[in-house]
Design an enzyme around this catalytic site. Structure first.
Site, short mmCIF file in Angstrom:
data_model
loop_
_atom_site.label_atom_id
_atom_site.label_comp_id
_atom_site.label_asym_id
_atom_site.label_seq_id
_atom_site.Cartn_x
_atom_site.Cartn_y
_atom_site.Cartn_z
CG HIS A 1 9.02 10.32 -21.95
ND1 HIS A 1 8.96 11.61 -22.44
CD2 HIS A 1 10.34 10.01 -21.91
CE1 HIS A 1 10.19 12.06 -22.67
NE2 HIS A 1 11.04 11.10 -22.36
CE LYS B 1 19.19 16.56 -21.71
NZ LYS B 1 18.25 15.45 -21.92
NE ARG C 1 15.90 7.57 -26.81
CZ ARG C 1 16.01 8.87 -26.72
NH1 ARG C 1 15.02 9.63 -27.09
NH2 ARG C 1 17.12 9.44 -26.29
CB SER D 1 11.97 15.63 -25.39
OG SER D 1 11.32 14.73 -24.55
#
Ligand code: PNS
Length: 159
Positions: free
Chosen positions: A17, A42, A91, A129
């Protein structure tokens, strides 16, 4: 002024990040708001305040940025901040479907705001993460992937 919002759950903020914010803030945008989502779908390990604080501590030395928490619709928050761009990292191929759906929906909700994607620097292409949390939980070394502050905070959580 060329303003972008960089939204996410950031549970927790990683070096991937940071790399993206750094590149966006130094080369592309006049101002980048890191927008930490409060009511993300989440379940988070860190509270909103903790996620904001860890992002701030991971981003020292970058001037034209600000970390803020938000709830409600992202496009509404972006409009309030006068941002015309939603910045996201892309990504791997598996990110694409989710990002495509979100950006298309955001475009429907507000046609004046564009989504722009940056790919990660090579060394962070694999970083997420959730993987960082899993490694920390299993006692692995996460120091290459997160700031010192995030490392300490994760170790405390999983002690
Ligand atoms: O890091 P994440 O979990 O991939 O980030 C997802 C996030 C926070 C960007 C997304 O859930 C979001 O924008 N939430 C705010 C609510 C919203 O605007 N929902 C409609 C999206 S089309």
């Amino acid at each position: 002024m060329n303003i972008a919002v960089y939204p996410g759950t950031f549970d927790p903020f990683t070096n991937g990040h940071r790399d993206l914010v750094q590149r966006a803030a130094s080369n592309i945008f006049d101002k980048v708001y890191i927008c930490v989502a409060e009511n993300s779908k989440k379940d988070t390990v860190f509270s909103l305040d903790e996620r904001i604080e860890l992002a701030e501590k991971s981003l020292v030395n970058i001037d034209n940025i600000e970390v803020i928490g938000f709830s409600g619709l992202l496009v509404d928050f972006a409009k309030k901040l006068d941002a015309k761009v939603i910045l996201r990292g892309l990504r791997v191929v598996s990110d694409f479907e989710y990002e495509f759906q979100m950006s298309s929906m955001n475009k429907k909700l507000n046609q004046d705001i564009e989504s722009i994607f940056l790919t990660p620097s090579e060394s962070y292409a694999f970083l997420s993460s959730s993987l960082v949390k899993e490694i920390a939980q299993l006692g692995g070394d996460i120091s290459p992937f997160v700031s010192k502050e995030v490392k300490v905070a994760l170790e405390k959580k999983y002690k």
